[in-house]
Design a protein around this motif. Sequence first.
Motif, PDB file in Angstrom:
ATOM      1  N   LEU A 241      -2.151   0.487  -0.254  1.00 38.05           N
ATOM      2  CA  LEU A 241      -1.354  -0.642   0.208  1.00 38.05           C
ATOM      3  C   LEU A 241      -2.227  -1.696   0.872  1.00 38.05           C
ATOM      4  O   LEU A 241      -1.985  -2.903   0.738  1.00 38.05           O
ATOM      5  CB  LEU A 241      -0.286  -0.137   1.182  1.00 38.05           C
ATOM      6  N   SER A 242      -3.246  -1.253   1.569  1.00 32.61           N
ATOM      7  CA  SER A 242      -4.118  -2.181   2.289  1.00 32.61           C
ATOM      8  C   SER A 242      -4.944  -3.060   1.365  1.00 32.61           C
ATOM      9  O   SER A 242      -5.510  -4.064   1.796  1.00 32.61           O
ATOM     10  CB  SER A 242      -5.063  -1.402   3.215  1.00 32.61           C
ATOM     11  N   ASP A 243      -5.018  -2.700   0.067  1.00 32.87           N
ATOM     12  CA  ASP A 243      -5.813  -3.477  -0.890  1.00 32.87           C
ATOM     13  C   ASP A 243      -4.976  -4.400  -1.760  1.00 32.87           C
ATOM     14  O   ASP A 243      -5.519  -5.266  -2.452  1.00 32.87           O
ATOM     15  CB  ASP A 243      -6.606  -2.538  -1.802  1.00 32.87           C
ATOM     16  N   VAL A 244      -3.644  -4.209  -1.759  1.00 32.23           N
ATOM     17  CA  VAL A 244      -2.788  -4.946  -2.688  1.00 32.23           C
ATOM     18  C   VAL A 244      -2.869  -6.451  -2.461  1.00 32.23           C
ATOM     19  O   VAL A 244      -2.918  -7.241  -3.409  1.00 32.23           O
ATOM     20  CB  VAL A 244      -1.327  -4.454  -2.590  1.00 32.23           C
ATOM     21  N   TRP A 245      -2.884  -6.868  -1.199  1.00 36.79           N
ATOM     22  CA  TRP A 245      -2.886  -8.296  -0.909  1.00 36.79           C
ATOM     23  C   TRP A 245      -4.099  -8.997  -1.515  1.00 36.79           C
ATOM     24  O   TRP A 245      -4.001 -10.111  -2.041  1.00 36.79           O
ATOM     25  CB  TRP A 245      -2.833  -8.538   0.602  1.00 36.79           C
ATOM     26  N   GLU A 246      -5.263  -8.319  -1.457  1.00 35.36           N
ATOM     27  CA  GLU A 246      -6.490  -8.924  -1.966  1.00 35.36           C
ATOM     28  C   GLU A 246      -6.502  -8.957  -3.486  1.00 35.36           C
ATOM     29  O   GLU A 246      -6.904  -9.952  -4.098  1.00 35.36           O
ATOM     30  CB  GLU A 246      -7.702  -8.148  -1.444  1.00 35.36           C
ATOM     31  N   VAL A 247      -6.039  -7.861  -4.111  1.00 37.87           N
ATOM     32  CA  VAL A 247      -5.988  -7.790  -5.571  1.00 37.87           C
ATOM     33  C   VAL A 247      -5.078  -8.869  -6.148  1.00 37.87           C
ATOM     34  O   VAL A 247      -5.314  -9.388  -7.241  1.00 37.87           O
ATOM     35  CB  VAL A 247      -5.513  -6.392  -6.023  1.00 37.87           C
ATOM     36  N   CYS A 248      -4.032  -9.221  -5.395  1.00 36.67           N
ATOM     37  CA  CYS A 248      -3.065 -10.205  -5.876  1.00 36.67           C
ATOM     38  C   CYS A 248      -3.353 -11.629  -5.390  1.00 36.67           C
ATOM     39  O   CYS A 248      -2.601 -12.555  -5.707  1.00 36.67           O
ATOM     40  CB  CYS A 248      -1.653  -9.805  -5.457  1.00 36.67           C
ATOM     41  N   GLY A 249      -4.422 -11.798  -4.617  1.00 34.30           N
ATOM     42  CA  GLY A 249      -4.853 -13.137  -4.242  1.00 34.30           C
ATOM     43  C   GLY A 249      -4.052 -13.815  -3.154  1.00 34.30           C
ATOM     44  O   GLY A 249      -3.958 -15.049  -3.129  1.00 34.30           O
ATOM     45  N   PHE A 250      -3.479 -13.041  -2.235  1.00 35.03           N
ATOM     46  CA  PHE A 250      -2.665 -13.647  -1.184  1.00 35.03           C
ATOM     47  C   PHE A 250      -3.488 -14.320  -0.086  1.00 35.03           C
ATOM     48  O   PHE A 250      -2.951 -15.091   0.696  1.00 35.03           O
ATOM     49  CB  PHE A 250      -1.741 -12.597  -0.561  1.00 35.03           C
TER      50      PHE A 250
END
Length: 327
Positions: free
Chosen positions: A288-297
């Motif tokens: 979960l802690s990596d999702v924001w970065e993978v999606c470019g937020f």
Amino acid sequence: MKKPASPPEKSPLVCAIAYDGLCTFEFGIAVELFALPRPEFENWYRFATVKAEHGPIRATGGITIEADGDLELLEDASLIIVPGWRGAYTPVPEPLCAALRAAYDRGARIASICSGVFVLAASGLLSGKSATTHWRYTDLLAKRFPDVTVDPDVLFVEGDRVFTSAGSAAGLDLGLHIIRQDYGAQVAASVARRLVLPAQRDGGQRQFVPRPEPKARAGSSLAQLQDRIRATINESWPLERMARVAATSGRTLTRRFNEETGTTPSSWLKLERVSRAAELLEDGTIPLSDVWEVCGFGSAETFRREFRKMMGVPPVRYRERLGAPAI
């Protein structure tokens, strides 16, 4: 701490309305939740299938239903469920409307699943109230019944003993909510486990994430731009970069986005990022802690804010409800 719900002293009578053209899945939800014998509980609901009108009751799938009785059974009902309806424009028999109003006036709770909301609206039970239904019908509901405040984004709405749920499976969420009110969280969780469902999904969770698609022909510059952005969704995509890739000006690109998707480039990009994040949360393989970065937020805070705004629940709750570990 909130006091646990006390089980009703007498088994409440739940009545499901049956009609010719019955929606099989919605009716099955009512049966599974409230009619299935549950010997593990000391006290449980009584259940009756109520015939809405004269004539045969033929259900989707070639099934014929034998009802327990007619509308007189509603006189003793604690909860009445309308599991869909045979058509958004199909008239609702006045005897059914009158029986629902009389039951409500006696103190019964009235609930609808999916298109069953049109029965409640025709009966006048939603006048001045908020309601929801399947996202395909929300605009039509608002148009036909302007005195009803339609919320198109939520799973279910409760107000003054009247309950409405969104598309089909949201009836399960509503039913568990009602069971939780009547018998408490532990009983509702036990029923949910038997159904292999999460114990609770917030009623305010959105039904789906709309993803505007271009009307342009495949291979057009706008479609090519969108494909490229999706492939590199983790990167920064300001309007200037979008316009440069599309070989046009920012003003022209904004106009074309509005014409072909009904939204702005930045709003479209946010929807794409949230949609991609939802897919990753459902997959459960990325922390979960990596999702924001993978999606470019850009930041975890921006991710949480935008995801909750569009989905109605925070990312961690979204992953938990799917049974995926919050890794």
